[in-house]
Design an enzyme around this catalytic site. Structure first.
Site, PDB file in Angstrom:
ATOM      1  N   PHE A   1       0.831  -1.206   0.000  1.00  0.00           N
ATOM      2  CA  PHE A   1       0.000   0.000   0.000  1.00  0.00           C
ATOM      3  C   PHE A   1       0.858   1.246   0.000  1.00  0.00           C
ATOM      4  CE2 PHE A   1      -2.622  -3.193   1.973  1.00  0.00           C
ATOM      5  CZ  PHE A   1      -3.876  -2.943   1.455  1.00  0.00           C
ATOM      6  N   ASP A   2       0.378   2.247  -0.694  1.00  0.00           N
ATOM      7  CA  ASP A   2       0.915   3.578  -0.506  1.00  0.00           C
ATOM      8  C   ASP A   2       0.213   4.096   0.758  1.00  0.00           C
ATOM      9  OD1 ASP A   2       1.754   6.308  -0.995  1.00  0.00           O
ATOM     10  OD2 ASP A   2      -0.318   6.626  -1.628  1.00  0.00           O
TER      11      ASP A   2
END
Lengths: 633, 69
Positions: A308-309
């Protein structure tokens, strides 16, 4: 000459009726001339449309399945097998009719989406309201939408306010409140208010039109399994034809040779994979998940590591001021002075501070001069004759500003709680620290739990933010690994590294700044595709609603689709094998061969239709599911 | 180069794809023809100096697939 669908359906029905009549005659007086005549008529009625198709293809030098069936039917007539001829041609036509009907069901999701397309638009022209077809609206037109009306363009609200159901775009049916200045999308429905909209994107350029186009193209992209099946069919059909000729020449058994021709049709083989994919992609599109093809679907089902960012993906992406600590002046004075400097800044932390000052209705009176941006640190400016610095600790140290123990302790405490600390100094003296944090999305914790249940082994996070803030978010969500303080190119190399270590990596980001990493991952997933074309192009999968909780659904759907595809593949391969064995052992003849063939095609389609209803009606055949069985749970 | 999409009557047999694509790709002026089986459309990129949509539609009709639009 073309025979349209309607005529063909009538011919099918009539020849089916004649078959029944022939059966009745047979029961009364077996082997009568009347029976043969009825059968011949039935065979001709049903055979003619097939023969025409075959002839048309032949004229354009194209080979077709219709040709095989035509040869088989004509051959059967010549050797006097009228029953076989009539049954085969009837079944072939009837099978096509049923396939058409059931195929429509697998395509139903997309169809229902397309039905949401707006047809008409009411625009204001010279003060008058006129209604025109939706595709004729021009950019810049003022479009009027009544309560309950469908918005015909992408644009901005000029006047009015309404709750808008954006299900056509996001798959989310909870209405969203839109008012002056807000972006609205074509094909969404205004629930209760009157709206005037300035058209910005019309016709084929609207987000909705792009979604439809994207889904249509995606349904054609071939899965790996599909390519295999098509190669198999490409050898299978000519192989069986050659076999039929050889068998015919050796045994001089014309009947057996013709049977081979009928079972040479690759029907279920070729259709088994695409029907599952189409149903799966359609289901996704209806739920606001765009999956750009069968191959992407296969990759998504295999993912075991999610990366995930942080900002904008796990967090709301809207930082808020959480605490203000002032030394020697009041908190409001500090905020006001900082905002006066930051008013010129484009940095998101700066904007957050300015926003906070506006919320507190502080008046910004002084204008900064000699503004100097210190990249990676903050900015410096002259304000009211005093030198002001706003930025991080390292920037302050670089300027030779002493930070006392008290301020340092406070900063560490704030960072531990997941805040970013902004130092404000005046004439080389620390006058305050403003803490800013980006809140975690409400749905994020539950989503992480669900993801683990869908078989994701590792959840990771990449961020450009500092270690402490990153750790805090990771801890809140139960994320396994965190890589902080990364530049965009570091994110790319991290993803590459994970890939080479043998993981199947999906990268989830909110678009533009993560685009390189999204493109690098095995599966690139973008959130909130309603805004940018860049996102639409780079990502393999787009979650149209700006919400994380669609992610587990997308993965489950991909797994179900691949499972369905496998069931179909095995089923059609087994059917082919059984048909071959049946024909060789003289158990299956012309008519029964065609019957089994058509039934197998329809079963494959019906199996795929279950996906349209996903998550309901799903089967799990443990035996067929090698992948999930061998993987450690 | 221009691109058009031609809507056909619902396609039911996957073997039609190869038939239509094969024939169209052989025509002069047609750069690329792609059958979108699931939406029953044909997407054609063509050179407008060598052929036109009417001609392309006529070929598809001749193959036995009624063109809707």
């Amino acid at each position: 000459m073309n025979i349209n669908t309607k005529t063909r359906n009538i011919l099918t029905l009539v020849s089916g009726g004649l078959l029944l009549a022939a059966l009745a005659v047979y029961l009364l007086t077996p082997g009568s001339l009347a029976q043969d005549i009825i059968l011949i008529v039935a065979a001709i009625l049903a055979g003619v449309p097939i023969a025409i198709k075959a002839f048309q293809a032949l004229r354009m030098k194209a080979f077709s399945i219709d040709l095989l069936v035509t040869i088989a039917v004509v051959g059967a007539m010549i050797i006097g097998e009228y029953t076989e001829a009539a049954v085969v041609s009837f079944l072939f036509l009837f099978g096509h009719y049923l396939e058409g009907r059931t195929l429509q069901r697998t395509r139903a999701s997309l169809k229902s989406l397309m039905d949401m397309a707006p047809l008409e638009a009411t625009i204001l022209k010279n003060g008058e309201r006129i209604t025109i077809p939706a595709e004729e609206v021009q950019i810049g037109d003022h479009v009027i939408v009544q309560p309950g009306g469908r918005i015909p363009v992408d644009g901005k609200v000029i006047t009015g306010q309404s709750l808008i159901n954006q299900a056509a775009i996001t798959g989310e049916s909870v209405p969203v409140n839109k008012t002056k200045g807000d972006q609205v999308f074509s094909s969404t429905v205004s629930d209760n208010g009157y709206l005037e909209i300035l058209a910005e994107k019309v016709g084929d350029d609207t987000t909705f039109a792009k979604i439809i186009e994207l889904v249509e193209e995606a349904q054609e992209t071939k899965a790996k399994t599909q390519k295999f099946m098509e190669r198999f069919a490409a050898y299978y059909t000519p192989g069986i034809i050659i076999l039929s000729v050889i068998v015919g020449l050796i045994t001089l058994n014309v009947h057996l040779a013709l049977t081979f021709l009928v079972i040479a049709c690759p029907g279920a083989l070729v259709i088994s994979v695409p029907v599952s994919i189409v149903a799966g992609i359609g289901n996704g599109a209806k739920n606001g998940i765009l999956i750009k093809g069968g191959d992407k679907m296969e990759n998504l089902a295999k993912v075991n590591t999610l990366v995930f960012d942080k900002t904008g993906t796990l967090t709301k992406g809207k930082p808020e001021v959480t605490d203000i600590k002032a030394y020697g002046i009041s908190a409001d004075e500090l905020l006001q002075l900082t905002a006066e400097v930051e008013v010129t800044s484009e940095h998101h932390l700066g904007k957050t501070i300015v926003k906070k000052a506006e919320e507190k209705e502080l008046k910004l009176v002084h204008n900064p001069s000699d503004v100097e941006i210190m990249k990676g640190h903050g900015l410096r400016a002259m304000l009211n004759g005093q030198q002001i610095y706003v930025g991080n600790k390292s920037g302050a140290e670089k300027l030779g500003i002493a930070i006392d123990i008290e301020a340092n302790e406070y900063m560490l405490q704030q960072q531990k709680n997941g805040n970013t600390s902004v130092f404000i100094t005046r004439d080389k003296e620390v006058i305050g620290i403003i803490s800013i944090a980006d809140q975690v999305r409400e749905e994020a914790p539950a989503t992480m739990d669900q993801l683990r249940k869908t078989g994701i082994n590792d959840l990771m996070m990449l961020t450009g933010d500092n270690e402490l803030v990153a750790q805090k978010v990771a801890h809140q969500l139960g994320i396994d690994k965190v890589y902080a303080e990364l530049l965009p190119e570091d994110k790319v190399s991290k993803v590459t590294e994970l890939k080479t270590s043998g993981r199947n990596v999906a990268m989830i980001g909110d678009g533009i700044n993560d685009a390189p990493a999204i493109a690098t991952a095995d599966v690139g997933i973008a959130m909130g595709g309603t805004g940018t074309d860049v996102t639409m192009e780079t990502a393999d999968i787009i979650l149209m609603s700006d919400k994380l909780d669609k992610l587990p659904y997308a993965i489950k759907l991909a797994k179900a689709t691949i499972r369905n595809m496998k069931q179909n593949t095995y089923f059609s391969l087994i059917t082919v094998a059984l048909l071959l064995v049946g024909v060789l052992t003289d158990k299956i003849h012309l008519a029964s061969g065609m019957l089994i063939h058509e039934i197998s095609v329809i079963l494959v389609i019906v199996n795929a239709v279950r996906l349209v209803r996903f998550p309901k009606y799903q089967l799990r055949f443990k035996l067929l599911d090698f992948k999930t069985k061998t993987r450690k749970e | 180069m221009k691109t058009i999409r031609i809507q056909l009557e619902t396609l039911t047999c996957p073997s039609c794809i190869n038939k239509i694509e094969g024939v169209l790709n052989k025509q002069t002026g047609v750069d690329e023809a792609k059958v979108m089986f699931n939406s029953s459309k044909v997407k054609i990129t063509y050179n407008e100096e060598e052929t036109n949509p009417e001609e392309i539609s006529a070929i598809i009709e001749k193959l036995g697939y009624p063109v809707l639009s």
